[in-house]
Design an enzyme around this catalytic site. Structure first.
Site, PDB file in Angstrom:
ATOM      1  N   ARG A  15       0.818  -1.212   0.000  1.00  0.00           N
ATOM      2  CA  ARG A  15       0.000   0.000   0.000  1.00  0.00           C
ATOM      3  C   ARG A  15       0.853   1.264   0.000  1.00  0.00           C
ATOM      4  NH1 ARG A  15      -5.488  -1.699   2.227  1.00  0.00           N
ATOM      5  NH2 ARG A  15      -6.000   0.478   2.484  1.00  0.00           N
ATOM      6  N   TYR A  49       0.776   4.257  -2.571  1.00  0.00           N
ATOM      7  CA  TYR A  49      -0.327   5.213  -2.398  1.00  0.00           C
ATOM      8  C   TYR A  49      -0.132   6.028  -1.119  1.00  0.00           C
ATOM      9  CZ  TYR A  49      -5.235   6.780  -2.037  1.00  0.00           C
ATOM     10  OH  TYR A  49      -6.394   7.528  -1.938  1.00  0.00           O
ATOM     11  N   VAL A  72     -14.728  -2.002  -1.225  1.00  0.00           N
ATOM     12  CA  VAL A  72     -15.655  -2.864  -0.507  1.00  0.00           C
ATOM     13  C   VAL A  72     -17.122  -2.547  -0.833  1.00  0.00           C
ATOM     14  CG1 VAL A  72     -15.695  -1.480   1.643  1.00  0.00           C
ATOM     15  CG2 VAL A  72     -16.045  -3.950   1.728  1.00  0.00           C
ATOM     16  N   PHE A 124     -19.467  -5.302  -2.728  1.00  0.00           N
ATOM     17  CA  PHE A 124     -20.590  -5.916  -2.011  1.00  0.00           C
ATOM     18  C   PHE A 124     -21.916  -5.659  -2.743  1.00  0.00           C
ATOM     19  CE2 PHE A 124     -18.635  -6.103   2.582  1.00  0.00           C
ATOM     20  CZ  PHE A 124     -17.662  -6.973   2.103  1.00  0.00           C
ATOM     21  N   GLY A 139     -13.572  -9.905   8.917  1.00  0.00           N
ATOM     22  CA  GLY A 139     -14.653  -8.923   8.770  1.00  0.00           C
ATOM     23  C   GLY A 139     -14.837  -8.063  10.000  1.00  0.00           C
ATOM     24  N   THR A 140     -13.889  -8.165  10.940  1.00  0.00           N
ATOM     25  CA  THR A 140     -13.981  -7.343  12.151  1.00  0.00           C
ATOM     26  C   THR A 140     -13.243  -6.015  11.986  1.00  0.00           C
ATOM     27  OG1 THR A 140     -12.082  -8.574  12.969  1.00  0.00           O
ATOM     28  CG2 THR A 140     -14.254  -9.262  13.774  1.00  0.00           C
ATOM     29  N   THR A 172     -12.618  -2.302  10.745  1.00  0.00           N
ATOM     30  CA  THR A 172     -13.659  -1.268  10.632  1.00  0.00           C
ATOM     31  C   THR A 172     -13.279  -0.202   9.604  1.00  0.00           C
ATOM     32  OG1 THR A 172     -12.735   0.225  12.308  1.00  0.00           O
ATOM     33  CG2 THR A 172     -14.197  -1.538  13.100  1.00  0.00           C
ATOM     34  N   ARG A 207     -10.458   2.289  11.297  1.00  0.00           N
ATOM     35  CA  ARG A 207     -10.300   3.627  10.715  1.00  0.00           C
ATOM     36  C   ARG A 207     -11.556   4.436  11.016  1.00  0.00           C
ATOM     37  NH1 ARG A 207      -9.442   3.415   4.745  1.00  0.00           N
ATOM     38  NH2 ARG A 207      -7.272   2.972   5.166  1.00  0.00           N
TER      39      ARG A 207
HETATM   40  P1  NAD Z   1     -11.224   7.569  -9.053  1.00  0.00           P
HETATM   41  O1  NAD Z   1     -10.259   6.498  -9.423  1.00  0.00           O
HETATM   42  O2  NAD Z   1     -12.648   7.374  -9.421  1.00  0.00           O
HETATM   43  O3  NAD Z   1     -10.753   8.964  -9.628  1.00  0.00           O
HETATM   44  C1  NAD Z   1      -9.406   9.304  -9.857  1.00  0.00           C
HETATM   45  C2  NAD Z   1      -9.321   9.958 -11.229  1.00  0.00           C
HETATM   46  O4  NAD Z   1      -7.957  10.330 -11.477  1.00  0.00           O
HETATM   47  C3  NAD Z   1      -9.728   8.996 -12.359  1.00  0.00           C
HETATM   48  O5  NAD Z   1     -10.631   9.640 -13.214  1.00  0.00           O
HETATM   49  C4  NAD Z   1      -8.407   8.671 -13.046  1.00  0.00           C
HETATM   50  O6  NAD Z   1      -8.577   8.358 -14.405  1.00  0.00           O
HETATM   51  C5  NAD Z   1      -7.625   9.955 -12.812  1.00  0.00           C
HETATM   52  N1  NAD Z   1      -6.173   9.773 -12.883  1.00  0.00           N
HETATM   53  C6  NAD Z   1      -5.427   8.801 -12.312  1.00  0.00           C
HETATM   54  N2  NAD Z   1      -4.126   8.974 -12.610  1.00  0.00           N
HETATM   55  C7  NAD Z   1      -4.063  10.102 -13.390  1.00  0.00           C
HETATM   56  C8  NAD Z   1      -2.987  10.781 -14.038  1.00  0.00           C
HETATM   57  N3  NAD Z   1      -1.714  10.352 -13.929  1.00  0.00           N
HETATM   58  N4  NAD Z   1      -3.296  11.888 -14.758  1.00  0.00           N
HETATM   59  C9  NAD Z   1      -4.573  12.316 -14.881  1.00  0.00           C
HETATM   60  N5  NAD Z   1      -5.620  11.702 -14.306  1.00  0.00           N
HETATM   61  C10 NAD Z   1      -5.359  10.595 -13.571  1.00  0.00           C
HETATM   62  O7  NAD Z   1     -11.078   7.775  -7.472  1.00  0.00           O
HETATM   63  P2  NAD Z   1     -11.874   8.747  -6.481  1.00  0.00           P
HETATM   64  O8  NAD Z   1     -12.454   7.912  -5.423  1.00  0.00           O
HETATM   65  O9  NAD Z   1     -12.738   9.679  -7.244  1.00  0.00           O
HETATM   66  O10 NAD Z   1     -10.655   9.552  -5.818  1.00  0.00           O
HETATM   67  C11 NAD Z   1     -10.369  10.901  -6.159  1.00  0.00           C
HETATM   68  C12 NAD Z   1      -9.256  11.418  -5.250  1.00  0.00           C
HETATM   69  O11 NAD Z   1      -9.683  11.368  -3.890  1.00  0.00           O
HETATM   70  C13 NAD Z   1      -7.956  10.607  -5.347  1.00  0.00           C
HETATM   71  O12 NAD Z   1      -6.861  11.499  -5.272  1.00  0.00           O
HETATM   72  C14 NAD Z   1      -8.003   9.740  -4.107  1.00  0.00           C
HETATM   73  O13 NAD Z   1      -6.717   9.400  -3.649  1.00  0.00           O
HETATM   74  C15 NAD Z   1      -8.739  10.637  -3.122  1.00  0.00           C
HETATM   75  N6  NAD Z   1      -9.416   9.832  -2.085  1.00  0.00           N
HETATM   76  C16 NAD Z   1     -10.577   9.172  -2.346  1.00  0.00           C
HETATM   77  C17 NAD Z   1     -11.168   8.408  -1.337  1.00  0.00           C
HETATM   78  C18 NAD Z   1     -12.462   7.671  -1.553  1.00  0.00           C
HETATM   79  O14 NAD Z   1     -12.929   7.000  -0.614  1.00  0.00           O
HETATM   80  N7  NAD Z   1     -13.123   7.755  -2.681  1.00  0.00           N
HETATM   81  C19 NAD Z   1     -10.566   8.317  -0.078  1.00  0.00           C
HETATM   82  C20 NAD Z   1      -9.369   8.989   0.132  1.00  0.00           C
HETATM   83  C21 NAD Z   1      -8.811   9.772  -0.865  1.00  0.00           C
HETATM   84  N1  UDP Z   2     -12.821  -5.737   1.662  1.00  0.00           N
HETATM   85  C1  UDP Z   2     -13.539  -6.904   1.808  1.00  0.00           C
HETATM   86  N2  UDP Z   2     -14.100  -7.475   0.717  1.00  0.00           N
HETATM   87  C2  UDP Z   2     -14.015  -6.906  -0.522  1.00  0.00           C
HETATM   88  C3  UDP Z   2     -13.297  -5.686  -0.676  1.00  0.00           C
HETATM   89  C4  UDP Z   2     -12.696  -5.143   0.439  1.00  0.00           C
HETATM   90  O1  UDP Z   2     -13.656  -7.447   2.924  1.00  0.00           O
HETATM   91  O2  UDP Z   2     -14.585  -7.479  -1.481  1.00  0.00           O
HETATM   92  C5  UDP Z   2     -12.214  -5.115   2.859  1.00  0.00           C
HETATM   93  C6  UDP Z   2     -10.756  -4.707   2.732  1.00  0.00           C
HETATM   94  O3  UDP Z   2      -9.891  -5.798   3.034  1.00  0.00           O
HETATM   95  C7  UDP Z   2     -10.657  -3.585   3.749  1.00  0.00           C
HETATM   96  C8  UDP Z   2     -12.038  -2.927   3.695  1.00  0.00           C
HETATM   97  O4  UDP Z   2     -12.911  -3.912   3.111  1.00  0.00           O
HETATM   98  O5  UDP Z   2     -10.466  -4.114   5.036  1.00  0.00           O
HETATM   99  C9  UDP Z   2     -12.080  -1.663   2.848  1.00  0.00           C
HETATM  100  O6  UDP Z   2     -11.491  -1.951   1.603  1.00  0.00           O
HETATM  101  P1  UDP Z   2     -11.455  -0.914   0.407  1.00  0.00           P
HETATM  102  O7  UDP Z   2     -10.683  -1.571  -0.702  1.00  0.00           O
HETATM  103  O8  UDP Z   2     -12.817  -0.440   0.082  1.00  0.00           O
HETATM  104  O9  UDP Z   2     -10.673   0.366   0.946  1.00  0.00           O
HETATM  105  P2  UDP Z   2      -9.481   0.661   1.974  1.00  0.00           P
HETATM  106  O10 UDP Z   2     -10.149   1.362   3.090  1.00  0.00           O
HETATM  107  O11 UDP Z   2      -8.841  -0.618   2.426  1.00  0.00           O
HETATM  108  O12 UDP Z   2      -8.542   1.504   1.195  1.00  0.00           O
END
Ligand code: NAD
Ligand code: UDP
Length: 334
Positions: free
Chosen positions: A153, A156, A198, A202, A218-219, A221, A289
């Site tokens: 991970r 990222y 997830v 689901f 699955g515990t 969070t 989390r």
């Molecule tokens: P997403 O994958 O749907 O959107 C990301 C977008 O960025 C996509 O359209 C992808 O094509 C584009 N992208 C990726 N690499 C690129 C590059 N090199 N140049 C141009 N475009 C590029 O994901 P999302 O859930 O919409 O996430 C958006 C942002 O929010 C991300 O930065 C992500 O890290 C952050 N974020 C999202 C979550 C969440 O739960 N959704 C949580 C934490 C952080």
């Molecule tokens: N997870 C799961 N089943 C799935 C996909 C994810 O049990 O089919 C779990 C995963 O291992 C993590 C949590 O759900 O503990 C959230 O995963 P997700 O990929 O949505 O995001 P994360 O918070 O880990 O970035």
């Protein structure tokens, strides 16, 4: 639209760049900004998204799509930048981890350079992953995290941590006006159905009557924030006084186990999918989390409103409405 009066009355029309604007969160943000009358440039390389997310905006005169990779510099004249470009789902960001790191770090350098040149205010989408597998719970912004720098991970988590460093160095060294948000798990319509996250897994499984795949016991969070609530937080931070660069946690502080999420999803989908322990917990998967949102509450007057049951029902309705055959899995990791 909730809160829109705060941002539409008397505001100036701005030229706003949204990187990652065709993605799940980015497309909703473009919707909001276009509906507020701003001139929106949506930049995306479509790695984890598809044009269908922004199809409805393509004909609007205050919306423009630019296919570009943010690891390469770009020259634009804009007043504000929202930097969202980055693969966000674990399967997506682990597909090409070196590219993920480049997107976070080179992408940040490129958008910050642009912001410096045109004196634009710049917002960055960081993540709760900067806290890693936390040993402080819930996580306040002051917590420095527990991240494995060499695990699967890390591309990222460490990429996002380095991007935060760059944002704060450009702020201190070059007086760039920054806003950094730490987003906790967010869900809603336009999540990619094959992103492997997830909620999407689901729902897709429950609607197809397939087994619900829990990883580990699955515990573990997570705290799930509905996309509309998150966007209210984004706009509140972007429009907050300049003495609040962040980071600010935005997320829903109500915590659920993954098993509870599975049970609620099956119930709301009305199916009879069995819930199975499909595989062990992936490496470095955080066990808990939950955001401490005191800062967002006190400084932004922000708190989430949509409870998981209601948001899940809306997301399930979206998944029922789409044709899965039209979605290409961007990576084989789901
Ligand atoms: P997403 O994958 O749907 O959107 C990301 C977008 O960025 C996509 O359209 C992808 O094509 C584009 N992208 C990726 N690499 C690129 C590059 N090199 N140049 C141009 N475009 C590029 O994901 P999302 O859930 O919409 O996430 C958006 C942002 O929010 C991300 O930065 C992500 O890290 C952050 N974020 C999202 C979550 C969440 O739960 N959704 C949580 C934490 C952080
Ligand atoms: N997870 C799961 N089943 C799935 C996909 C994810 O049990 O089919 C779990 C995963 O291992 C993590 C949590 O759900 O503990 C959230 O995963 P997700 O990929 O949505 O995001 P994360 O918070 O880990 O970035």
């Amino acid at each position: 639209m909730r809160f829109s009066f705060r941002y539409t009355l008397g505001h100036m029309v701005k030229r706003i760049l949204v990187t990652g604007g065709a993605g799940f969160l980015g497309s909703h943000l473009c919707d909001r900004l276009v509906s507020m009358g701003h001139d929106v440039v949506c930049l995306d390389n479509l790695f984890t998204s598809q044009k269908s997310n922004i199809e409805h905006l393509l004909g609007q005169k205050n919306f423009e799509f630019v296919r570009h990779d943010i690891t390469e510099p770009i020259m634009l004249e804009v007043d504000e930048i929202f930097n969202l470009a980055c693969p966000a789902a674990p399967g997506h960001y682990q597909y090409n981890p070196i590219k993920t790191m480049k997107t976070s770090v080179l992408g940040a350098i490129n958008v910050l350079g642009l912001a410096k040149r045109v004196r634009a205010k710049i917002f960055h989408a960081s993540t709760s992953e900067v806290y890693g597998d936390p040993d402080v719970h819930p996580q306040p912004e002051s917590y420095r995290g527990n991240v494995n720098p060499i695990g699967p991970r890390a591309c990222y988590d460490e990429g996002k941590r380095a991007a935060e460093t760059l944002f704060f160095d450009y702020h201190r060294q070059n007086k760039v006006n920054i806003r950094v948000v730490r987003i906790f798990n967010t869900y809603g319509p336009r999540m990619h159905p094959y992103d492997g996250r997830v909620v999407s897994n689901f729902i897709r499984q429950a609607l197809a009557g397939e087994p619900i795949t829990i990883y580990g016991a699955g515990t573990q969070t997570r705290s799930f924030c509905y996309v509309d609530d998150l966007l209210d937080g984004f706009l509140a931070l972007m429009n907050a006084p300049d003495d609040l660069p962040g980071p600010v946690n935005i997320g829903n502080p109500v915590e659920f186990t993954i098993r509870e999420l599975a049970e609620m999803t099956v119930e709301l989908c009305g199916g009879s999918s069995p819930i199975i322990n499909a595989k062990p917990l992936p490496a470095d998967d955080p066990l808990q989390r939950c955001p401490d949102i005191t800062l967002a509450q006190t400084r932004l007057g922000w708190a989430p409103r949509v409870q998981l049951r209601e948001g899940l029902a809306r997301t399930i309705a979206y998944f029922r409405s789409i044709d899965l055959a039209k979605f290409r899995a961007p990576t084989p990791n789901f």
